[in-house]
Design an enzyme around this catalytic site. Structure first.
Site: not given
Ligand code: PRP
Ligand code: URA
Length: 209
Positions: A104, A108, A200, A203
């Site tokens: 994400r 944006t 997160d 993380d």
């Molecule tokens: C997180 C999660 C989803 C997304 C959800 O990933 O694992 O893929 O956010 O958010 P959304 O419904 O608003 O799109 P992130 O973008 O943090 O990436 P990561 O898994 O690499 O940490």
């Molecule tokens: N992605 C995450 O990992 N946690 C949230 O709460 C939203 C998006």
């Protein structure tokens, strides 16, 4: 029209409570994500097609059923979806696994694709998209669109924690997709994190913060 299934199984609720706890260690978090994914997978696979087989036991012939044809392809959304793969593969070890890399954009909040590798026969398989978090729904909706572009028709989405906004987005963009969630939370905060959520997921799984 797709269905939205929210789990009420006591084991899943118990493990979700442990997962949310900010004091849960990376090791335990990882194990819990995998265990919850395995428990959820039992219901996600309920309607897999079966074929008749005759099995010779030491005593006679048993008329049984086994999984028919090509079965499932699991598609974790990188990174956090990776944490669910071991759990679902422990139930369906012969499944194929595709990967979609999305993050994400912090400004944006739109999903940005950086990787996509799916099995060549993905169009012939039931596809289950794996991501622990469904927040705005942007990532899940984009992942499902990529998979549809490759010809897959039977797609399900499996999330551990969802926000109502994310469910509504996926239902609107992909009304044919069934959504399976272990918990649905109240809302998103101003950074589009799920409240109360678990923070997160990537993380916490990989210990990167
Ligand atoms: C997180 C999660 C989803 C997304 C959800 O990933 O694992 O893929 O956010 O958010 P959304 O419904 O608003 O799109 P992130 O973008 O943090 O990436 P990561 O898994 O690499 O940490
Ligand atoms: N992605 C995450 O990992 N946690 C949230 O709460 C939203 C998006």
């Amino acid at each position: 029209m797709g269905q939205v299934l929210i789990y009420d199984h006591p084991l899943i609720q118990h493990k979700i409570a442990m997962l949310r706890d900010k004091n849960t260690s990376t090791k335990d978090f990882r194990e819990l994500v995998s265990e919850i994914a395995m428990l959820m997978c039992y219901e996600v696979t309920r309607n897999l097609p079966l074929r008749d087989v005759d099995v010779e036991t030491p005593i006679g012939i048993a008329h049984e059923k086994m999984l028919a044809g090509k079965n499932i392809c699991f598609v974790p959304v990188l990174r956090a979806g990776l944490g669910m793969v071991d759990g679902v593969l422990s139930l369906v070890p012969s499944a194929k696994v595709g990967h979609i890399g999305l993050y994400r954009d912090p400004d944006t909040l739109e999903p940005v694709e950086y990787y996509c590798k799916l099995p060549v026969d993905v169009a012939d398989r039931d596809v289950v998209v794996l991501d622990p978090m469904l927040a705005t729904g942007g990532s899940a909706s984009a992942a499902i669109s990529f998979i549809k572009q490759r010809g897959a028709k039977n797609i399900k989405l499996m999330n551990l924690i969802a926000a109502p906004e994310g469910i509504n987005r996926v239902v609107a963009d992909h009304p044919d997709v069934d959504i399976y969630c272990a918990a649905v939370d109240k809302e998103l905060n101003s950074h589009a994190y799920i409240v109360p959520g678990l923070g997160d997921a990537g993380d916490r799984l990989f210990g990167t913060k």
